[in-house]
Design a protein around this motif. Structure first.
Motif, PDB file in Angstrom:
ATOM      1  N   TRP A  83       0.875  -1.309  -0.046  1.00 37.13           N
ATOM      2  CA  TRP A  83      -0.139  -0.020  -0.258  1.00 37.13           C
ATOM      3  C   TRP A  83       0.621   1.777  -0.222  1.00 37.13           C
ATOM      4  N   GLY A  84       2.257   1.544  -0.203  1.00 34.96           N
ATOM      5  CA  GLY A  84       2.750   2.540   0.177  1.00 34.96           C
ATOM      6  C   GLY A  84       2.563   3.154  -0.843  1.00 34.96           C
ATOM      7  N   ALA A  85       2.210   4.567  -0.511  1.00 35.21           N
ATOM      8  CA  ALA A  85       2.217   6.235  -1.011  1.00 35.21           C
ATOM      9  C   ALA A  85       2.418   6.397  -2.209  1.00 35.21           C
ATOM     10  N   ASP A  86       4.026   5.263  -2.744  1.00 32.23           N
ATOM     11  CA  ASP A  86       4.458   5.862  -4.130  1.00 32.23           C
ATOM     12  C   ASP A  86       3.449   5.287  -5.237  1.00 32.23           C
ATOM     13  N   GLU A 138       5.941   2.867  10.156  1.00 35.83           N
ATOM     14  CA  GLU A 138       6.644   4.446   9.390  1.00 35.83           C
ATOM     15  C   GLU A 138       5.089   5.027   9.160  1.00 35.83           C
ATOM     16  N   ARG A 139       5.622   6.845   9.432  1.00 34.44           N
ATOM     17  CA  ARG A 139       5.112   7.544   8.721  1.00 34.44           C
ATOM     18  C   ARG A 139       4.148   7.188   7.754  1.00 34.44           C
ATOM     19  N   ALA A 180       1.938   9.404   6.194  1.00 31.85           N
ATOM     20  CA  ALA A 180       1.213  11.113   6.205  1.00 31.85           C
ATOM     21  C   ALA A 180      -0.196  11.118   5.118  1.00 31.85           C
ATOM     22  N   ARG A 181       0.095  10.226   4.325  1.00 26.30           N
ATOM     23  CA  ARG A 181      -0.670  10.241   2.542  1.00 26.30           C
ATOM     24  C   ARG A 181      -2.152   9.101   3.185  1.00 26.30           C
ATOM     25  N   GLY A 182      -1.520   8.388   4.374  1.00 29.29           N
ATOM     26  CA  GLY A 182      -3.310   7.272   4.481  1.00 29.29           C
ATOM     27  C   GLY A 182      -3.545   6.450   3.718  1.00 29.29           C
ATOM     28  N   SER A 183      -1.956   6.099   2.970  1.00 31.56           N
ATOM     29  CA  SER A 183      -2.062   4.865   1.900  1.00 31.56           C
ATOM     30  C   SER A 183      -2.584   3.464   2.504  1.00 31.56           C
ATOM     31  N   LEU A 184      -2.521   3.325   3.357  1.00 34.28           N
ATOM     32  CA  LEU A 184      -2.688   1.905   4.542  1.00 34.28           C
ATOM     33  C   LEU A 184      -3.887   1.683   5.192  1.00 34.28           C
ATOM     34  N   ALA A 185      -4.576   3.879   5.518  1.00 33.91           N
ATOM     35  CA  ALA A 185      -5.885   3.547   6.316  1.00 33.91           C
ATOM     36  C   ALA A 185      -6.781   3.250   4.280  1.00 33.91           C
ATOM     37  N   ASN A 243       3.123  -0.065  20.176  1.00 34.24           N
ATOM     38  CA  ASN A 243       3.125   1.535  20.495  1.00 34.24           C
ATOM     39  C   ASN A 243       4.865   2.021  19.626  1.00 34.24           C
ATOM     40  N   ARG A 244       4.830   1.940  18.341  1.00 30.41           N
ATOM     41  CA  ARG A 244       5.423   2.183  16.870  1.00 30.41           C
ATOM     42  C   ARG A 244       5.421   3.853  17.162  1.00 30.41           C
ATOM     43  N   GLY A 245       4.776   4.416  17.563  1.00 30.71           N
ATOM     44  CA  GLY A 245       4.392   6.164  18.016  1.00 30.71           C
ATOM     45  C   GLY A 245       3.385   6.586  16.792  1.00 30.71           C
ATOM     46  N   ASN A 246       2.900   5.988  15.487  1.00 25.90           N
ATOM     47  CA  ASN A 246       2.116   6.532  15.279  1.00 25.90           C
ATOM     48  C   ASN A 246       1.064   6.272  14.774  1.00 25.90           C
TER      49      ASN A 246
END
Length: 229
Positions: free
Chosen positions: A128-131, A154-155, A157-162, A181-184
Motif C-alpha cells: 500500500w505504499g504511497a508511491d 512508519e509515518r 502522511a498520505r493515509g495509504s494504509l487507511a 506502541n510504535r508511535g504512529n
C-alpha cells in the motif's frame, strides 16, 4: 532457500496446537543476486525482517486462536511476514488470505504450510505504499476481517494504509491491528476516523512469564460507524 541460513522451531500458540515454523536464522540474512531488493527499494537491513518471528505477530496469532468462528466470513492478513495468524486461522477452517509485499514471503509460507501438513493457504502480493499507482493489485474484493501486526512502523502522511483498508473492508467489517506502541497509532486512528472507522483499544501489556517474554502494545479494533442519514 538458496543464499540464506534458516532455523526451524515449534511455536506455542495459546488455545491452539503448536506451529512448526521455518524462519531466517537472524537479521543478517541477505541475498539479492537478481536485484529484487534494489528494484523494490528495500535496504539490506530491512530485507530480512519479513522472515523473522516478531512478538506482535505472536500476539495476533494468540487472539485469532480464541476468536469465535463466523460462518462464511472472509479474512485478510496484511503485511503477514511468516503469517502466524493466517496459519492459525487456516488450521481452524477460516477462509483466510495472507498477503505481503516481500518477494520471499510466499515461499516461506508454502514451506510452513507443508511443515504443518495443512492444505494450501491463499496468498496474494499486497502493498500500500504511497508511491505506488496501484497500491495492492493482487488483493481483490472485500473482507469481513482484516488483520495485521506491527504494520504502523512508519509515518504515512498520505493515509495509504487507511485508504487500502477502506477499499477492502466490507461495510460491517472489523480491522484488527496489533501495535507495539510504535508511535504512529494516533495519526493512523485519525485517518481511519476520517473514513468513518471508530476504534476500541485494548492494552496487551504483560510481564515476562517463564518462557514468554514481556510485551507492551495494544490491540486496535476498528469498525465502520453507521452513515449519517
Amino acid at each position: 532457500m538458496p543464499g540464506y541460513l534458516t532455523k526451524q522451531e515449534d511455536i506455542a500458540i495459546t488455545g491452539a496446537a503448536d506451529l512448526i515454523i521455518r524462519s531466517l536464522l537472524d537479521k543478517q540474512q541477505f541475498s539479492d543476486p537478481e536485484g529484487a531488493a534494489e528494484a523494490l527499494g528495500i535496504s539490506s537491513a530491512a530485507w530480512p525482517l519479513f522472515g523473522l518471528l516478531w512478538p506482535s505477530g505472536a500476539q495476533l496469532a494468540h487472539r485469532m486462536a480464541s476468536r469465535p468462528l463466523r460462518s462464511g466470513e472472509r479474512v485478510l492478513e496484511i503485511g503477514c511476514g511468516l503469517a502466524l495468524a493466517s496459519l492459525v486461522c487456516h488450521r481452524r477452517g477460516v477462509d483466510v488470505t495472507a498477503s505481503d509485499c516481500h518477494p520471499l514471503a510466499s515461499a516461506f509460507l508454502l514451506e510452513n504450510v507443508r511443515l504443518n501438513r495443512m492444505s494450501p493457504l491463499k496468498y496474494r502480493t499486497g502493498q500500500w505504499g504511497a508511491d505506488l499507482t496501484d497500491t495492492c493489485a493482487d488483493v481483490q474484493g472485500r473482507f469481513d476481517l482484516i488483520m495485521g501486526s506491527d504494520v504502523l512502523y512508519e509515518r504515512d502522511a498520505r493515509g495509504s494504509l487507511a485508504n487500502f483498508l477502506d477499499r477492502h473492508a466490507a461495510e460491517s467489517a472489523q480491522i484488527w491491528i496489533v501495535d507495539p506502541n510504535r508511535g504512529n497509532r494516533s495519526a493512523f486512528s485519525k485517518q481511519m476516523a476520517a473514513l468513518r472507522f471508530d476504534v476500541v483499544e485494548e492494552r496487551l501489556d504483560h510481564p515476562a512469564l517463564a518462557d514468554v517474554p514481556a510485551y507492551k502494545g495494544r490491540l486496535l479494533v476498528y469498525q465502520r460507524a453507521p452513515a449519517v442519514a
